[in-house]
Design a protein around this motif. Structure first.
Motif, PDB file in Angstrom:
ATOM      1  N   MET A   1       0.827  -1.198   0.000  1.00 12.92           N
ATOM      2  CA  MET A   1       0.000   0.000   0.000  1.00 12.92           C
ATOM      3  C   MET A   1       0.871   1.262   0.000  1.00 12.92           C
ATOM      4  N   PHE A   2       1.953   1.250   0.751  1.00 10.14           N
ATOM      5  CA  PHE A   2       2.846   2.411   0.814  1.00 10.14           C
ATOM      6  C   PHE A   2       3.439   2.696  -0.564  1.00 10.14           C
ATOM      7  N   PHE A  90       0.698  13.324   3.923  1.00 13.18           N
ATOM      8  CA  PHE A  90      -0.232  12.713   4.877  1.00 13.18           C
ATOM      9  C   PHE A  90      -1.645  12.645   4.292  1.00 13.18           C
ATOM     10  N   LYS A  91      -2.112  13.745   3.730  1.00 11.35           N
ATOM     11  CA  LYS A  91      -3.464  13.770   3.166  1.00 11.35           C
ATOM     12  C   LYS A  91      -3.605  12.782   2.012  1.00 11.35           C
ATOM     13  N   HIS A  92      -2.593  12.719   1.170  1.00 16.17           N
ATOM     14  CA  HIS A  92      -2.627  11.789   0.044  1.00 16.17           C
ATOM     15  C   HIS A  92      -2.649  10.342   0.540  1.00 16.17           C
ATOM     16  N   PHE A  93      -1.785  10.028   1.488  1.00 19.31           N
ATOM     17  CA  PHE A  93      -1.740   8.676   2.052  1.00 19.31           C
ATOM     18  C   PHE A  93      -3.080   8.329   2.693  1.00 19.31           C
ATOM     19  N   GLU A 100      -8.887   2.544  -0.489  1.00 23.52           N
ATOM     20  CA  GLU A 100      -8.661   1.097  -0.444  1.00 23.52           C
ATOM     21  C   GLU A 100      -9.673   0.418   0.474  1.00 23.52           C
ATOM     22  N   LYS A 101      -9.974   1.049   1.608  1.00 22.89           N
ATOM     23  CA  LYS A 101     -10.948   0.491   2.541  1.00 22.89           C
ATOM     24  C   LYS A 101     -12.320   0.389   1.885  1.00 22.89           C
ATOM     25  N   LYS A 103     -12.993   0.289  -1.296  1.00 25.83           N
ATOM     26  CA  LYS A 103     -12.916  -0.690  -2.366  1.00 25.83           C
ATOM     27  C   LYS A 103     -13.001  -2.107  -1.806  1.00 25.83           C
ATOM     28  N   ASN A 104     -12.314  -2.360  -0.705  1.00 20.39           N
ATOM     29  CA  ASN A 104     -12.323  -3.689  -0.087  1.00 20.39           C
ATOM     30  C   ASN A 104     -13.679  -3.993   0.549  1.00 20.39           C
ATOM     31  N   ALA A 105     -14.363  -2.995   1.065  1.00 18.04           N
ATOM     32  CA  ALA A 105     -15.672  -3.188   1.682  1.00 18.04           C
ATOM     33  C   ALA A 105     -16.731  -3.544   0.632  1.00 18.04           C
ATOM     34  N   LYS A 106     -16.595  -2.962  -0.557  1.00 23.69           N
ATOM     35  CA  LYS A 106     -17.541  -3.234  -1.650  1.00 23.69           C
ATOM     36  C   LYS A 106     -17.272  -4.592  -2.299  1.00 23.69           C
ATOM     37  N   GLY A 107     -15.972  -4.939  -2.375  1.00 24.58           N
ATOM     38  CA  GLY A 107     -15.552  -6.096  -3.146  1.00 24.58           C
ATOM     39  C   GLY A 107     -15.637  -7.348  -2.393  1.00 24.58           C
TER      40      GLY A 107
END
Length: 107
Positions: A1-2, A90-93, A100-101, A103-107
């Motif tokens: 992710m980083f 920080f804001k971008h990260f 990602e969260k 996307k993972n919750a939907k998928g």
């Protein structure tokens, strides 16, 4: 992710410009301290980063009048740029992490 965050950060022109500005400001400080204070290149870069991030360990400090005057100006100009850079990262990260969260919750 980083790694994904870094790659997406570098693809954006505004972020790249901010990164280049930050590197430029640190480079100016490094060159000036190297020649004005007579410090090694690494010590000059170290002092530039420590100063602009407001950490200020105190293990290095300008001894010449020119170095002291430059440091006053360098802090005023560079601090805002460095803080903007850190805040933007920080804001971008955080944005990528939240995306990602979702996307993972939907998928």
């Amino acid at each position: 992710m980083f790694i994904k965050t870094i790659i997406s950060f570098l693809r954006d022109k505004d972020y790249r410009d901010l990164l280049l500005t930050t590197v430029f400001i640190l480079g100016i400080g490094t060159v000036v301290y190297h020649f004005v204070e007579g410090w090694r290149w690494l010590d000059s870069l170290y002092f530039s980063v420590i100063t602009l991030t407001t950490i200020g360990y105190g293990d290095f400090s300008p001894q010449t009048d020119a170095g002291k005057i430059f440091t006053l100006i360098y802090i005023v100009v560079g601090l805002g740029i460095i803080l903007a850079f850190i805040n933007t990262i920080f804001k971008h990260f955080d944005y990528v992490r939240k995306s990602e969260k979702k996307k993972n919750a939907k998928g």
